[in-house]
Scaffold this active site. Structure first.
Site, PDB file in Angstrom:
ATOM      1  N   LYS A  36      88.535 -43.049  53.664  1.00  0.00           N
ATOM      2  CA  LYS A  36      89.899 -43.447  53.294  1.00  0.00           C
ATOM      3  C   LYS A  36      90.868 -43.319  54.454  1.00  0.00           C
ATOM      4  CE  LYS A  36      90.153 -40.516  49.909  1.00  0.00           C
ATOM      5  NZ  LYS A  36      88.768 -40.000  50.013  1.00  0.00           N
ATOM      6  N   LYS A  50      90.577 -43.902  57.597  1.00  0.00           N
ATOM      7  CA  LYS A  50      90.591 -45.087  58.453  1.00  0.00           C
ATOM      8  C   LYS A  50      91.265 -46.262  57.755  1.00  0.00           C
ATOM      9  CE  LYS A  50      87.608 -48.428  60.755  1.00  0.00           C
ATOM     10  NZ  LYS A  50      86.249 -48.861  61.068  1.00  0.00           N
ATOM     11  N   LEU A 108      79.153 -49.655  56.823  1.00  0.00           N
ATOM     12  CA  LEU A 108      78.096 -50.642  56.590  1.00  0.00           C
ATOM     13  C   LEU A 108      77.076 -50.630  57.727  1.00  0.00           C
ATOM     14  CD1 LEU A 108      77.136 -52.941  54.709  1.00  0.00           C
ATOM     15  CD2 LEU A 108      78.551 -54.501  56.059  1.00  0.00           C
ATOM     16  N   GLY A 128      89.833 -33.906  54.193  1.00  0.00           N
ATOM     17  CA  GLY A 128      89.863 -34.233  55.609  1.00  0.00           C
ATOM     18  C   GLY A 128      89.787 -35.729  55.817  1.00  0.00           C
ATOM     19  N   HIS A 129      90.772 -36.288  56.492  1.00  0.00           N
ATOM     20  CA  HIS A 129      90.763 -37.711  56.814  1.00  0.00           C
ATOM     21  C   HIS A 129      90.606 -37.862  58.322  1.00  0.00           C
ATOM     22  CE1 HIS A 129      93.058 -39.022  52.913  1.00  0.00           C
ATOM     23  NE2 HIS A 129      91.796 -38.676  52.709  1.00  0.00           N
ATOM     24  N   ASP A 171      85.131 -38.520  50.873  1.00  0.00           N
ATOM     25  CA  ASP A 171      84.510 -38.788  52.179  1.00  0.00           C
ATOM     26  C   ASP A 171      84.125 -40.255  52.347  1.00  0.00           C
ATOM     27  OD1 ASP A 171      84.519 -35.975  52.913  1.00  0.00           O
ATOM     28  OD2 ASP A 171      82.838 -35.742  51.537  1.00  0.00           O
ATOM     29  N   GLU A 172      84.842 -41.150  51.661  1.00  0.00           N
ATOM     30  CA  GLU A 172      84.479 -42.570  51.719  1.00  0.00           C
ATOM     31  C   GLU A 172      84.997 -43.274  52.966  1.00  0.00           C
ATOM     32  OE1 GLU A 172      85.334 -41.575  47.315  1.00  0.00           O
ATOM     33  OE2 GLU A 172      86.406 -41.357  49.216  1.00  0.00           O
ATOM     34  N   GLN A 227      90.087 -36.648  48.363  1.00  0.00           N
ATOM     35  CA  GLN A 227      88.849 -36.583  47.578  1.00  0.00           C
ATOM     36  C   GLN A 227      88.515 -37.961  46.997  1.00  0.00           C
ATOM     37  OE1 GLN A 227      91.233 -33.800  46.772  1.00  0.00           O
ATOM     38  NE2 GLN A 227      90.209 -32.598  48.309  1.00  0.00           N
ATOM     39  N   PRO A 270      76.926 -30.282  55.882  1.00  0.00           N
ATOM     40  CA  PRO A 270      76.192 -31.553  55.802  1.00  0.00           C
ATOM     41  C   PRO A 270      76.417 -32.223  54.451  1.00  0.00           C
ATOM     42  CG  PRO A 270      74.681 -29.696  55.637  1.00  0.00           C
ATOM     43  CD  PRO A 270      76.016 -29.133  56.002  1.00  0.00           C
TER      44      PRO A 270
END
Length: 424
Positions: A15, A17, A330, A39-40, A12-13, A222, A302
């Site tokens: 990736k 985008k 950010l 999920g992207h 969920d970082e 992931q 969540p």
């Protein structure tokens, strides 16, 4: 240039985008592991696209997008994604390639996933999408692959053989009625017909592309700490989410990889169960979760939120061979008086500077923080690094120093255009 994009935290970082942005300079984009538990999310011109199986690079015209052999595929989810893209006016004919060798998620995988989780005392936090049981069948050599859906007699034999064993287990162990051969057979043979034009030898296609000096972007799902080997086991996924998985999951040699880009949030999140040393207190967590819209794009669950953990990201850089980082979200830190970065862990009076894999200690350790000044103004909409507030630049500079890895890209919003190229 052949580039792997990998998550440096618990997934969920952001990736999706980053992959979308890098896709404009790639000829091929290939997903190499995971399944529809990933999920992207990509926002283009105000429209949100969520991908579970198809690489997000499909939004760029003319790009060839591949699903590699390391992915486990739920055909119904994949077909729905194809239909959604078609409804959005995005044509994929000739641009989507699915590996013959990718394994197929069947109804009994999903039910088994859910039944196992329901009986656990210590929950894993699985999405219940059948990912783990499908990978188990792959390792147990009884899996069904995409190529089998194209051959009715082979699929019939494999499915019948599987159900003979699995229905016994479901009835005797889980008190479940089991599954109908005819229903699954008809449903999945139809999936095979719908997807037949996309199923092919992806490994051959990619290696030919390498020989022709085409640019390939390898897309991971992931993150490093959900990797089956290097994650916070057992609270992990069932595949190799690290950069090395790109080669296993596509059949492209490690010698052909030129660059590895890591993606990390400006803070940390994780979904589901498992240790989380820097997790925020409840009230502050709710604030950041709401501000950052931290809800899983696959499940809607969540996300747990916490401060940036430089110990784990340094470990991710080491394991993956990350040469540069993209820092996302950010802007979510706007308005905070102080921002903390975890620089070590303390456990039983001992200071850990490296990531400890002992789950018992990881669950009980206390983070050691470096406090930095926050910034009061909004950074959303800023296009150039030089225009960021001085304290924002100081935060990025500190992260780069403590991680000993250059930051090349910063995301300050959800849209494709809200991305700053960094020159630190």
């Amino acid at each position: 240039m052949n580039t792997v994009v990998v998550g440096a935290q618990w997934g969920d970082e952001g990736k999706g985008k980053i992959i979308d942005i890098l896709s404009k300079d790639a000829d091929y984009i290939v997903r190499y592991q995971g399944g529809s538990n990933a999920g992207h999310t990509v926002v283009v011109d105000g429209k949100e696209y969520i991908f579970h199986l198809i690489p997000s690079g499909i939004l760029h015209k003319g790009k060839v997008c591949c699903i590699g052999n390391g992915v486990v595929i739920d055909p119904s989810t994949l077909i729905r994604e194809i239909q959604d893209l078609d409804m959005a006016g995005i044509r994929i004919n000739g641009r989507l390639k699915i590996s013959y060798l990718a394994h197929v998620i069947l109804p009994y995988h999903k039910i088994l996933d859910q039944l196992r989780e329901s009986k656990r005392v210590h929950k894993i936090g699985t999405t219940g999408r059948g990912i783990g049981p499908c990978y188990s069948d792959k390792v147990n050599r009884c899996g069904i692959r995409m190529v089998d859906l194209l051959n009715p007699s082979v699929f019939r034999e494999k499915l019948r053989d599987n159900l003979k064993e699995k229905n016994e287990v479901f009835r005797k162990v889980y008190n479940h009625s089991g599954f109908s051969f005819d229903k699954i057979y008809k449903e999945y043979i139809n999936y095979g017909k719908i997807l037949s034009d996309y199923i092919c030898d992806v490994t051959l296609i990619l290696n030919k592309a390498v020989c022709c000096n085409k640019d390939i972007l390898f897309e991971g799902a992931q993150g490093t700490f959900l990797d089956i080997d290097f994650g916070t086991y057992p609270f992990v996924t069932s595949s190799s989410a690290v950069a090395a998985g790109a080669c296993i999951g596509t059949g492209v040699s490690p010698l052909r990889i030129d660059k590895i880009v890591g993606v990390a949030k400006a803070y940390t999140t994780r979904v589901g169960e498992g240790p989380f040393p820097t997790e925020f207190p409840a009230e502050f967590q709710n604030l950041i979760r709401t501000k950052g819209n931290e809800f899983g794009s696959t499940t809607g669950r969540p996300r747990r939120c916490g401060w940036f953990d430089s110990v784990m990201v340094r470990q991710a850089i080491l394991i993956n061979g990350i040469s540069e980082l993209a820092i996302t979200k950010l802007d979510v830190l706007d308005g905070l008086e102080t921002i903390k970065v975890c620089i070590g862990y303390r456990y039983k009076g001992k200071l850990f500077k490296e990531f400890p894999y002992c789950l018992d200690s990881l669950d009980k350790i206390k983070p050691v923080y470096k406090e930095l000044s926050g910034w009061s103004q909004s950074i959303s909409g800023i296009k150039l690094y030089k225009n960021l507030p001085s304290k924002t630049k100081a935060y990025l500079s500190y992260l780069q120093d403590v991680l000993k890895t250059k930051i090349s890209m910063v995301s300050v919003g959800s849209s494709r255009k809200d991305t700053i190229q960094v020159r630190l």
